[in-house]
Design a protein around this motif. Structure first.
Motif, PDB file in Angstrom:
ATOM      1  N   ILE A  30       0.896  -1.203  -0.032  1.00  0.00           N
ATOM      2  CA  ILE A  30      -0.035  -0.228   0.136  1.00  0.00           C
ATOM      3  C   ILE A  30       0.774   1.062   0.123  1.00  0.00           C
ATOM      4  N   LYS A  31       1.992   1.430   0.923  1.00  0.00           N
ATOM      5  CA  LYS A  31       2.801   2.287   0.880  1.00  0.00           C
ATOM      6  C   LYS A  31       3.338   2.779  -0.309  1.00  0.00           C
ATOM      7  N   TYR A  32       3.951   1.729  -1.024  1.00  0.00           N
ATOM      8  CA  TYR A  32       4.748   1.976  -2.149  1.00  0.00           C
ATOM      9  C   TYR A  32       4.112   2.172  -3.594  1.00  0.00           C
ATOM     10  N   PHE A  33       2.891   1.356  -3.451  1.00  0.00           N
ATOM     11  CA  PHE A  33       2.113   1.358  -4.920  1.00  0.00           C
ATOM     12  C   PHE A  33       0.839   2.085  -4.890  1.00  0.00           C
ATOM     13  N   THR A  34       0.456   2.758  -3.933  1.00  0.00           N
ATOM     14  CA  THR A  34      -0.662   3.517  -4.049  1.00  0.00           C
ATOM     15  C   THR A  34      -0.410   5.099  -4.540  1.00  0.00           C
ATOM     16  N   LEU A  35      -1.082   5.478  -5.355  1.00  0.00           N
ATOM     17  CA  LEU A  35      -0.837   6.754  -6.160  1.00  0.00           C
ATOM     18  C   LEU A  35      -1.469   7.855  -5.300  1.00  0.00           C
ATOM     19  N   THR A  36      -0.785   9.036  -5.080  1.00  0.00           N
ATOM     20  CA  THR A  36      -1.190  10.098  -4.486  1.00  0.00           C
ATOM     21  C   THR A  36      -2.442  10.864  -5.161  1.00  0.00           C
ATOM     22  N   SER A  37      -2.943  11.671  -4.422  1.00  0.00           N
ATOM     23  CA  SER A  37      -3.967  12.621  -5.120  1.00  0.00           C
ATOM     24  C   SER A  37      -3.314  13.441  -6.227  1.00  0.00           C
ATOM     25  N   ARG A  38      -2.118  13.894  -5.932  1.00  0.00           N
ATOM     26  CA  ARG A  38      -1.564  14.691  -7.035  1.00  0.00           C
ATOM     27  C   ARG A  38      -1.058  13.622  -8.417  1.00  0.00           C
ATOM     28  N   GLU A  39      -0.906  12.669  -8.025  1.00  0.00           N
ATOM     29  CA  GLU A  39      -0.339  11.584  -9.250  1.00  0.00           C
ATOM     30  C   GLU A  39      -1.719  11.208  -9.840  1.00  0.00           C
ATOM     31  N   HIS A  40      -3.066  11.115  -9.438  1.00  0.00           N
ATOM     32  CA  HIS A  40      -4.192  11.035  -9.834  1.00  0.00           C
ATOM     33  C   HIS A  40      -4.697  12.057 -10.718  1.00  0.00           C
ATOM     34  N   ALA A  41      -4.440  13.232 -10.194  1.00  0.00           N
ATOM     35  CA  ALA A  41      -4.585  14.470 -11.014  1.00  0.00           C
ATOM     36  C   ALA A  41      -3.879  14.564 -12.179  1.00  0.00           C
ATOM     37  N   PHE A  42      -2.586  14.083 -11.909  1.00  0.00           N
ATOM     38  CA  PHE A  42      -1.757  14.149 -13.098  1.00  0.00           C
ATOM     39  C   PHE A  42      -2.337  13.448 -14.362  1.00  0.00           C
ATOM     40  N   LEU A  43      -2.421  11.933 -13.902  1.00  0.00           N
ATOM     41  CA  LEU A  43      -2.931  11.236 -14.868  1.00  0.00           C
ATOM     42  C   LEU A  43      -4.203  11.379 -15.587  1.00  0.00           C
ATOM     43  N   ASP A  44      -4.990  12.225 -14.820  1.00  0.00           N
ATOM     44  CA  ASP A  44      -6.547  12.413 -15.265  1.00  0.00           C
ATOM     45  C   ASP A  44      -6.569  13.960 -16.194  1.00  0.00           C
ATOM     46  N   ALA A  45      -5.308  14.214 -16.391  1.00  0.00           N
ATOM     47  CA  ALA A  45      -5.246  15.497 -17.458  1.00  0.00           C
ATOM     48  C   ALA A  45      -5.893  14.951 -18.800  1.00  0.00           C
ATOM     49  N   PRO A  46      -6.501  15.686 -19.265  1.00  0.00           N
ATOM     50  CA  PRO A  46      -6.883  15.493 -20.774  1.00  0.00           C
ATOM     51  C   PRO A  46      -5.550  15.202 -21.706  1.00  0.00           C
ATOM     52  N   GLY A  47      -6.005  14.372 -22.593  1.00  0.00           N
ATOM     53  CA  GLY A  47      -5.194  14.004 -23.632  1.00  0.00           C
ATOM     54  C   GLY A  47      -4.514  12.533 -23.386  1.00  0.00           C
ATOM     55  N   TRP A  48      -4.441  12.132 -22.337  1.00  0.00           N
ATOM     56  CA  TRP A  48      -3.807  10.917 -21.859  1.00  0.00           C
ATOM     57  C   TRP A  48      -4.712   9.677 -22.314  1.00  0.00           C
ATOM     58  N   GLY A  49      -4.435   8.831 -23.096  1.00  0.00           N
ATOM     59  CA  GLY A  49      -5.291   7.460 -23.254  1.00  0.00           C
ATOM     60  C   GLY A  49      -5.019   6.667 -22.013  1.00  0.00           C
ATOM     61  N   PRO A  50      -5.699   5.473 -22.248  1.00  0.00           N
ATOM     62  CA  PRO A  50      -5.717   4.339 -21.040  1.00  0.00           C
ATOM     63  C   PRO A  50      -4.173   4.132 -21.169  1.00  0.00           C
TER      64      PRO A  50
END
Length: 61
Positions: A30-50
């Protein structure tokens, strides 16, 4: 993992460690492989595909 064969380039002891998974507990997973809220926001940016999101998430961790 047939592709991970000793060719003399990697010592045998190290090769065995590369072939096995580390023994880690649930808390460490959990500690090493859970994404932070900032990382989630970065990945949710428009333009990124799955595929890009998955690749980027792997690189972030």
């Amino acid at each position: 993992m047939e592709w991970l064969m000793s060719t003399g380039f990697v010592p045998d002891g190290q090769l065995e460690r590369l072939r096995s998974l580390p023994d880690i507990g649930r808390e460490e997973l959990i500690k090493y492989f859970t994404l932070t809220s900032r990382e989630h926001a970065f990945l949710d940016a428009p333009g990124w595909g799955p595929e890009a999101r998955l690749g980027l998430a792997g690189q972030l961790r």
